[in-house]
Motif scaffolding. Structure first.
Motif, PDB file in Angstrom:
ATOM      1  N   ARG A 195      -3.999  10.255  -2.420  1.00  0.00           N
ATOM      2  CA  ARG A 195      -2.711   9.620  -2.746  1.00  0.00           C
ATOM      3  C   ARG A 195      -1.599  10.648  -2.777  1.00  0.00           C
ATOM      4  O   ARG A 195      -0.455  10.349  -2.394  1.00  0.00           O
ATOM      5  CB  ARG A 195      -2.823   8.885  -4.077  1.00  0.00           C
ATOM      6  CG  ARG A 195      -3.655   7.619  -3.986  1.00  0.00           C
ATOM      7  CD  ARG A 195      -4.006   7.061  -5.346  1.00  0.00           C
ATOM      8  NE  ARG A 195      -4.987   5.984  -5.226  1.00  0.00           N
ATOM      9  CZ  ARG A 195      -5.768   5.564  -6.212  1.00  0.00           C
ATOM     10  NH1 ARG A 195      -5.676   6.134  -7.406  1.00  0.00           N
ATOM     11  NH2 ARG A 195      -6.634   4.590  -6.019  1.00  0.00           N
ATOM     12  N   GLU A 223      -7.896   3.919   1.575  1.00  0.00           N
ATOM     13  CA  GLU A 223      -6.513   4.301   1.265  1.00  0.00           C
ATOM     14  C   GLU A 223      -5.946   5.381   2.176  1.00  0.00           C
ATOM     15  O   GLU A 223      -4.774   5.731   2.068  1.00  0.00           O
ATOM     16  CB  GLU A 223      -6.415   4.757  -0.199  1.00  0.00           C
ATOM     17  CG  GLU A 223      -6.726   3.648  -1.194  1.00  0.00           C
ATOM     18  CD  GLU A 223      -6.139   3.915  -2.569  1.00  0.00           C
ATOM     19  OE1 GLU A 223      -5.246   4.777  -2.671  1.00  0.00           O
ATOM     20  OE2 GLU A 223      -6.572   3.261  -3.524  1.00  0.00           O
ATOM     21  N   ASP A 257       4.537  -0.212  -8.697  1.00  0.00           N
ATOM     22  CA  ASP A 257       4.447  -0.756  -7.349  1.00  0.00           C
ATOM     23  C   ASP A 257       4.343  -2.277  -7.378  1.00  0.00           C
ATOM     24  O   ASP A 257       4.983  -2.974  -6.579  1.00  0.00           O
ATOM     25  CB  ASP A 257       3.222  -0.165  -6.635  1.00  0.00           C
ATOM     26  CG  ASP A 257       3.042  -0.720  -5.240  1.00  0.00           C
ATOM     27  OD1 ASP A 257       3.808  -0.319  -4.344  1.00  0.00           O
ATOM     28  OD2 ASP A 257       2.141  -1.555  -5.042  1.00  0.00           O
ATOM     29  N   HIS A 282      -2.817  -2.256  -5.528  1.00  0.00           N
ATOM     30  CA  HIS A 282      -3.636  -1.128  -5.107  1.00  0.00           C
ATOM     31  C   HIS A 282      -5.109  -1.517  -5.085  1.00  0.00           C
ATOM     32  O   HIS A 282      -5.522  -2.524  -5.659  1.00  0.00           O
ATOM     33  CB  HIS A 282      -3.421   0.061  -6.046  1.00  0.00           C
ATOM     34  CG  HIS A 282      -2.087   0.721  -5.887  1.00  0.00           C
ATOM     35  ND1 HIS A 282      -1.695   1.329  -4.713  1.00  0.00           N
ATOM     36  CD2 HIS A 282      -1.042   0.864  -6.749  1.00  0.00           C
ATOM     37  CE1 HIS A 282      -0.482   1.839  -4.857  1.00  0.00           C
ATOM     38  NE2 HIS A 282      -0.060   1.559  -6.085  1.00  0.00           N
ATOM     39  N   VAL A 319      -3.820   1.830   3.147  1.00  0.00           N
ATOM     40  CA  VAL A 319      -3.039   1.249   2.070  1.00  0.00           C
ATOM     41  C   VAL A 319      -2.039   0.229   2.610  1.00  0.00           C
ATOM     42  O   VAL A 319      -1.354   0.475   3.600  1.00  0.00           O
ATOM     43  CB  VAL A 319      -2.280   2.359   1.310  1.00  0.00           C
ATOM     44  CG1 VAL A 319      -1.406   1.754   0.227  1.00  0.00           C
ATOM     45  CG2 VAL A 319      -3.269   3.337   0.695  1.00  0.00           C
TER      46      VAL A 319
END
Length: 732
Positions: A318, A353, A537, A612, A659
């Protein structure tokens, strides 16, 4: 014959209703509401398939449907009348048993809607309930009547008989049904059974498969902690000692080394405080544990090690993803000291991701690029030997998806690359789940090297012949499906004809479109549920999402937990979206919305996940079997696809290789809403062609959109559907 049985059953139902109406014991007003509640649940069971008829459909086998219908309708009606006709029961007892029937039916319907029960178990449930009721009336134990029921079928029934002399023993026996078959989920329920004689054995069994769960309770301030500390099992005692460290969750994965005496808690405490040293040690220990596993041993800490390593890997990934607009030296600084094997583990743990540009890019700075550059010598087969081929099939599938497989294979001698790809498609029948087979299916859709494709086709056919020769039914199904998928995928027709041919060959419903009428409820309205979460988010995504519903086309109302969005133009559509309240209140909002949908017999056919990957489990837990379209946005890994299709076998799934982003999610959702409101079939080929054209001029999001996989190209999901259908037919 089946038609005759159906007519007979419906005739019996009609007669039973007439008899009820002519009973000498009319239902008093004080109990009419209890009967009405039962009738409501019976009606809900009957119209679960979307048809408000008198048949409860749970199977393609009409005989089974008739048996379930007879149990839930006729036998329940008979019990209602029997209770009313029994003069030995006073009003309180009649209410008790009527309420128990209602609770049993409601529990069955709710579990069925989420695929938490085998719906064919209804006759056994009703028969057991009736026997328990008769025993309870006589003051006898209910214990003998639970033996033939599953945990899911029996857990709620026995709670209606809490004052029965056999209740306590029956409750323990029901729990045992659950415990050893569900070691992964048993711990939260164990607190109510601490004095049960089998508790120590259950904890010891959990410790060997899920030691992290035992650690969680061992370090809590609950009666469960005391029970665990008293447990004399050596594995449990080692977990208790680990729990005395303030770094216990980080140290637990090293339990095998602690048991072997090759390290100590003190040594590990000095390592785990440093993020990189901790990750480095996890890689080293994982390689050692994989060696033990290859030698036939069963390491206790491997699962916890993999979970901790994935969590740590995602933090690194990330960080790299978030810096995607920065120069390479800045973006990848966090992994500048990583060895090739450490980068390998970052990659395989980041499947859901990892940005394409984080994996490989024009600067040769991506994780894959650096992994290859830092090898001395730069040979992929040498690296795989170092990591004991740990999840190499996952790595190969990812390399295919990111278009680096050819580069990786060319880093080794041709005979080794051929051997590796042979191993890639071998032994798929020996795995516990379908993950490796699904990875092979998905990778085939990404490989562009015709020689490699032909090589894999030949290898799949070789394996098919092998499993057939050895009469391996599961293996035959797996390799026959892969062979069919590969042959159809290799043809050069357009997407529509290719998808049509594939569906026909695999004997599946259409995979390139969803008919509008399957999205409608029996009232003619299309219901949708959208999941949002309370992090930054999620709140931004929700705010952006709500701008898509102008007051001229939609009516929006909100309560404390969710927004209801109703179409004013076009076909009737209602969207329920939970509010992204601050964590953990977001989970409560989702729970309240799901309860509302259950209570009002609302079964959405479109489900959309906005969040997520670490939120995906909550979304999947609330997914209903009515789902026909599921938009994951991200999180398209095997286990998520398998969970969706376990709960909703007919679902068409949109997912992404990386993602998700609202800049892609919302145009997809907007296009979907337009098709739904128009009342047309949702045609994925047409819809995707329009979206591709839309994103062609969007330099920022074009590559992100290209990583989204539409249902007609989701070979992994198609494979799972076909496999389940074939195995279901085999079972018949």
């Amino acid at each position: 014959m089946r038609r005759f049985l159906l007519i007979m059953t419906l005739t019996v139902l009609a007669v039973s209703q007439m008899q009820a109406q002519s009973s000498h014991h009319p239902i008093p007003i004080s109990r009419q509401g209890f009967h009405d509640n039962i009738d409501k649940e019976q009606a809900a069971a009957a119209k679960f398939d979307g048809k408000a008829d008198d048949l409860v459909k749970v199977s393609d086998d009409q005989t089974i449907n008739l048996q379930v219908t007879n149990a839930l309708i006729k036998e329940v009606d008979d019990m209602q009348q029997e209770i009313e006709d029994n003069d030995s029961l006073d009003h309180r007892l009649k209410v008790k048993y009527l309420s128990a029937i209602y609770v049993t039916l409601k529990d069955y319907n709710q579990k069925r809607s989420r695929r938490n029960i085998d719906p064919e178990e209804a006759p056994a449930m009703i028969a057991a309930f009736r026997n328990m009721m008769h025993a309870d009336i006589k003051g006898q134990s209910i214990l003998p009547y639970i033996n033939n029921l599953s945990y899911d079928a029996s857990e709620r029934i026995i709670e209606s008989f809490r004052d029965n002399p056999g209740y306590k023993e029956a409750r323990g026996q029901v729990f045992t049904k659950y415990a050893f078959s569900n070691l992964e989920t048993v711990m939260p329920k164990l607190g109510d059974y601490l004095n049960y004689p089998g508790t120590d054995s259950i904890v010891a069994a959990v410790a060997r498969k899920y030691p992290n769960q035992v650690l969680t309770y061992a370090t809590s301030y609950t009666p469960m902690a005391n029970a665990i500390k008293r447990n004399q099992d050596p594995i449990v005692q080692q977990i208790v000692r680990i729990g005395q460290s303030p770094q216990s969750t980080k140290i637990l994965p090293f339990i095998d080394e602690l048991l072997a005496g090759t390290t100590t808690v003190d040594k590990l405490e000095a390592i785990v405080d440093n993020d990189y040293q901790y990750f480095k040690q996890m890689v080293k220990s994982t390689i050692a544990l994989q060696k033990l596993k290859a030698d036939g041993q069963n390491p206790f800490g491997l699962k916890a090690m993999m979970e901790n390593m994935q969590a740590k890997s995602l933090l690194y990934i990330r960080s790299v993803n978030d810096l995607h607009e920065e120069p390479a030296p800045v973006r990848f600084a966090i992994v500048k000291n990583f060895t090739p094997e450490e980068l390998y583990y970052l990659i395989i743990n980041g499947q859901e991701e990892l940005y394409t540009s984080s994996y490989t890019n024009h600067s040769n700075a991506g994780l894959y690029d650096q992994m290859m550059l830092r090898m001395k010598p730069p040979r992929g087969d040498s690296l795989l030997m170092v990591v004991n081929f740990d999840r190499f099939k996952k790595f190969i599938a990812m390399a295919a998806g990111f278009n680096t497989l050819d580069h990786f294979l060319k880093s080794m001698a041709p005979e080794n690359s051929n051997y590796l790809m042979q191993k890639y498609v071998q032994n798929l029948e020996k795995t516990e789940d379908l993950e490796d087979a699904v990875d092979v299916a998905n990778s085939f859709g990404s490989i562009r090297d015709e020689k490699l494709l032909e090589f894999l086709r030949v290898e799949v056919k070789k394996n098919l012949n092998y499993v057939k020769k050895h009469s391996d039914k599961r293996g035959t199904v797996i390799y026959q499906l892969l062979s069919s998928l590969f042959e159809t995928e290799s043809k050069s027709e357009n997407d529509s004809s290719k998808a049509t041919d594939m569906a026909a060959k695999l004997q599946l419903p259409p995979i390139n479109y969803v008919t509008y009428n399957t999205l409608e409820s029996d009232s003619g309205r299309v219901y949708q549920q959208v999941f949002f979460y309370g992090d930054k988010d999620g709140q931004e995504s929700f705010a952006s999402f709500m701008t898509n519903f102008p007051s001229s086309d939609w009516r929006v109302s909100k309560n404390k937990y969710w927004a209801t969005i109703t179409s004013l133009k076009g076909k009737a559509t209602t969207i329920y979206a939970n509010l992204p309240t601050d964590e953990p209140a977001d989970k409560e909002a989702i729970s309240k919305l799901s309860e509302y949908l259950d209570e009002n017999d609302i079964h959405p056919t479109i489900f959309i996940h906005r969040g997520h990957s670490y939120h995906i489990n909550t979304t999947l837990e609330n997914l209903q079997s009515s789902a026909k379209i599921v938009v994951l946005g991200s999180c398209g890994g095997y286990h998520n696809l398998a969970t969706v299709l376990e709960k909703s076998p007919e679902a068409h799934i949109i997912s992404s290789k990386q993602v998700g982003t609202r800049f892609v999610n919302e145009p997809i959702i907007h296009s979907l809403e337009d098709q739904v409101r128009s009342g047309k079939n949702v045609d994925w080929v047409i819809m995707w062609a329009q979206l591709t054209k839309k994103f062609a001029g969007d330099a920022r999001n074009k590559d992100l959109f290209s990583d989204y996989v539409p249902p007609h190209k989701n070979l992994g999901a198609i494979f799972i559907k076909a496999y389940k259908q074939i195995m279901k037919d085999e079972k018949k």
